[in-house]
Write a protein that holds these residues in place. Sequence first.
Motif, short mmCIF file in Angstrom:
data_model
loop_
_atom_site.label_atom_id
_atom_site.label_comp_id
_atom_site.label_asym_id
_atom_site.label_seq_id
_atom_site.Cartn_x
_atom_site.Cartn_y
_atom_site.Cartn_z
N LEU A 31 -32.24 35.47 -35.06
CA LEU A 31 -31.66 36.41 -34.34
C LEU A 31 -32.74 37.66 -34.30
O LEU A 31 -32.76 38.24 -33.40
CB LEU A 31 -30.60 37.04 -35.13
N ALA A 32 -33.33 37.88 -35.41
CA ALA A 32 -34.45 39.01 -35.49
C ALA A 32 -35.36 38.76 -34.29
O ALA A 32 -35.85 39.82 -33.55
CB ALA A 32 -34.97 38.83 -36.72
N ALA A 33 -36.04 37.46 -33.98
CA ALA A 33 -36.94 37.23 -32.92
C ALA A 33 -36.32 37.56 -31.49
O ALA A 33 -36.85 38.02 -30.73
CB ALA A 33 -37.42 35.66 -33.08
N ARG A 34 -34.96 37.05 -31.32
CA ARG A 34 -34.46 37.32 -30.20
C ARG A 34 -34.14 38.84 -29.84
O ARG A 34 -34.42 39.58 -28.71
CB ARG A 34 -32.94 36.73 -30.13
N ALA A 35 -33.97 39.72 -31.03
CA ALA A 35 -33.80 41.01 -30.86
C ALA A 35 -34.97 41.63 -30.42
O ALA A 35 -35.03 42.73 -29.46
CB ALA A 35 -33.07 41.48 -31.99
N TYR A 36 -35.86 41.43 -30.87
CA TYR A 36 -37.40 41.97 -30.96
C TYR A 36 -37.66 41.79 -29.39
O TYR A 36 -38.17 42.68 -28.67
CB TYR A 36 -38.35 41.52 -31.86
N ARG A 37 -37.52 40.52 -29.18
CA ARG A 37 -37.77 40.02 -27.57
C ARG A 37 -36.97 40.83 -26.49
O ARG A 37 -37.75 41.52 -25.56
CB ARG A 37 -37.71 38.46 -27.61
N GLU A 38 -35.69 41.22 -26.79
CA GLU A 38 -34.91 41.65 -25.75
C GLU A 38 -35.21 43.35 -25.79
O GLU A 38 -35.20 43.87 -24.57
CB GLU A 38 -33.57 41.56 -26.21
N VAL A 39 -35.55 43.79 -26.95
CA VAL A 39 -35.63 45.22 -27.10
C VAL A 39 -37.09 45.61 -26.19
O VAL A 39 -37.53 46.57 -25.45
CB VAL A 39 -35.71 46.03 -28.38
N HIS A 40 -38.17 44.86 -26.57
CA HIS A 40 -39.20 44.84 -25.97
C HIS A 40 -39.36 44.67 -24.41
O HIS A 40 -39.89 45.31 -23.78
CB HIS A 40 -40.30 43.80 -26.64
N ARG A 41 -38.32 43.75 -23.95
CA ARG A 41 -38.29 43.51 -22.56
C ARG A 41 -37.75 44.64 -22.08
O ARG A 41 -38.32 45.10 -20.87
CB ARG A 41 -37.30 42.41 -22.08
N VAL A 42 -36.72 45.53 -22.50
CA VAL A 42 -36.05 46.52 -21.93
C VAL A 42 -37.24 47.72 -21.92
O VAL A 42 -37.42 48.33 -20.83
CB VAL A 42 -34.95 46.82 -22.79
N VAL A 43 -37.84 48.18 -22.97
CA VAL A 43 -38.50 49.08 -23.08
C VAL A 43 -39.88 49.00 -22.11
O VAL A 43 -40.59 49.86 -21.68
CB VAL A 43 -39.18 49.52 -24.30
N THR A 44 -40.40 47.70 -21.79
CA THR A 44 -41.48 47.75 -20.87
C THR A 44 -40.93 47.44 -19.57
O THR A 44 -41.63 48.15 -18.53
CB THR A 44 -42.27 46.33 -21.36
N GLU A 45 -39.88 46.70 -19.17
CA GLU A 45 -39.26 46.45 -17.57
C GLU A 45 -38.93 47.86 -17.18
O GLU A 45 -39.04 48.13 -15.73
CB GLU A 45 -38.54 45.39 -17.58
N GLN A 46 -38.26 48.41 -18.13
CA GLN A 46 -37.63 49.72 -17.53
C GLN A 46 -38.27 50.91 -18.13
O GLN A 46 -37.67 52.10 -18.17
CB GLN A 46 -36.00 49.93 -18.34
N ALA A 47 -39.70 50.88 -18.23
CA ALA A 47 -40.37 52.05 -18.63
C ALA A 47 -40.13 53.17 -17.54
O ALA A 47 -40.12 54.49 -18.17
CB ALA A 47 -41.78 51.82 -18.78
N ASP A 48 -40.35 53.25 -16.47
CA ASP A 48 -40.13 54.10 -15.34
C ASP A 48 -38.68 54.59 -15.57
O ASP A 48 -38.58 56.04 -15.36
CB ASP A 48 -40.48 53.77 -14.06
N GLU A 49 -37.89 53.98 -15.63
CA GLU A 49 -36.35 54.48 -15.61
C GLU A 49 -36.21 55.24 -17.02
O GLU A 49 -35.37 56.23 -16.99
CB GLU A 49 -35.29 53.04 -15.43
N ILE A 50 -36.69 54.66 -17.91
CA ILE A 50 -36.49 55.46 -19.27
C ILE A 50 -37.17 56.93 -19.05
O ILE A 50 -36.60 57.93 -19.29
CB ILE A 50 -37.21 54.73 -20.43
N ARG A 51 -38.41 57.02 -18.46
CA ARG A 51 -39.13 58.23 -18.43
C ARG A 51 -38.09 59.24 -17.41
O ARG A 51 -38.26 60.49 -17.70
CB ARG A 51 -40.49 58.04 -17.79
#
Length: 585
Positions: A217-237
């Motif tokens: 579970l920990a690895a899946r959580a890290y992968r998902e959060v990393h995916r979101v903050v990288t793929e959605q970097a422009d939207e987050i900004r």
Amino acid sequence: MGGDAISGISAGNSGLSPSASEITIREAFVRRLDEQGFEGDINLQVSSRLVSSTDNSIYQRLPAALIHPRTQEDLNRAVRAAADGELTLAIRGGGTGTNGQSLTDGIVLDVSRHLDRILDFDAEAGTVTVEPGVILARLNAFLKPHGFFFPPTVSTATRATIGGMIATDASGKGSRIYGRTSDYIETMDVVLSDGTDLQVGRLTAPQLEEAMSGKGLAARAYREVHRVVTEQADEIRHVFPDMNRGLTGYNLQNVLLEDGSFHIARLLAGSEGTLALTKKVVLRVRRLPKYRQLIVVRYASFNDTLRDVQTLLPANPYAVEVLDDRVLAKAQQDVTWHALERVLGTRSTLPVKGMSFVEFVGDDLAVLQEQMAHAVTLLTNSPHEPIDHKAVSDPDIIANLWTLREKSVGLLGRPDGHKQGVPFVEDTAVPPEVLPEYVSEFRDILDGYGLSYGMFGHADVGCLHVRPFLDMLTPQDRALIRPISDAVAALTKRHGGLLWGEHGRGFRGEFSPLFFGETLFAELCRIKDVFDPKDIFNRGKLAPGGAGYPVDRIEGIPFKGSFDEDIVPALREPYALSISCNGFP
């Protein structure tokens, strides 16, 4: 274990009588707790459950049970006992939440009774290790002889726990200089929804790769959060406001840091117990400043009080806190008012409609005096014409003045006839430069409903506490919660601000898409689903996972006033103090 005092009780709409199936589910949970070796206290009595049915909010929700974990491992045991997803777990600290964060119809895990140890202090490293139930004031009392303190300063410091401050990413007075709770987290030990442990801290790129490489579970959580903050970097900004008070729950903005490191604790802070449960935390602490100086400024207009904040900011104050005339009128009924009169001397010939406390802190007295002189020059030349101002250097008087400011919540909570100030739109934040215009429109909303109200707060960072006076025992006033909440949410959004600028979302989670936008809100739901696929943690708050439970709506949660309305009129006067209590322990 406490006995079950539920059977046979009939209490109208009070919800004290669970169904047979609800009792069966609860009994199964308690049985699994015993099987897991739970060492803490289990309370099923109505009296114990009622204590945890309210917090510092307008809501009331009776939990199925109240448990007090005795050891950190008890948190793991509770999560494993709830693994089937039949019941939700809501962790509770001091009960100071203004938006029902710890209220649930499931199981309340109260960490304030036993998980309240200060485990370690390292003066050389400037860190302290604590359990989640440690109260802020107690932590700072422990640190003071060593010359340190934990900077996030909340007015509920004598009740607020560190775990609760992490849950809402609390800040408070001085956040423009000292930041918020998440800025001080070195590592956190948490329990995930499968009952396993995870320690989170700042990871380098290679460490992150290793953390994401596993199958659990920990690895899946890290992968998902990393995916979101990288793929959605422009939207987050684009979506996250450029403000001191951030968009908490879930803070996607500060997970991936400028140096390339990854700090998932920044996401867990502010998640209000919906992703994991905190077992212990290592916090950075800071040296206590040697000197404090304060300027008290009085104004004939609250609007000028707010406008002069921008005048004062070039002097770089530690904090600029404001009080309106309603708070000041209430303050004159308090025993601490004499300290304020001593400082200001004779009464003003003009009506005082606003007041600012402008504080400077530091280790170099000469620098502080220069800042104070600069502030005085700015005030003297201000176009907003304050009535007067006075500098204070006596630390005892400064402490008394801040005590008066910290009492603002309690002052507005005092009954005024059948009405009292209630929190539900009370921690909004906007960019400080638009605060006067925003407050003017906020007042128009409340004036349109013929309401009186008090305003106070952290004007230097654009966060203002507003408490309309309502009689929550009446359906008419309770019916105002929805339209005012909607109007204020739209207003804060229009001004580039946030509906929750300091105290978290709680039952205001339905407004998340408005502020995060549909794209990022969908990502929040995916994060929740990966961390907590059965929605075990604080169900109905912040974001739904994949288990099919929706986010609660504010009118779907019972108000405390609707329960109090059932009290027969003949008993309301003898129990007036209990009825007027906002449920805050």
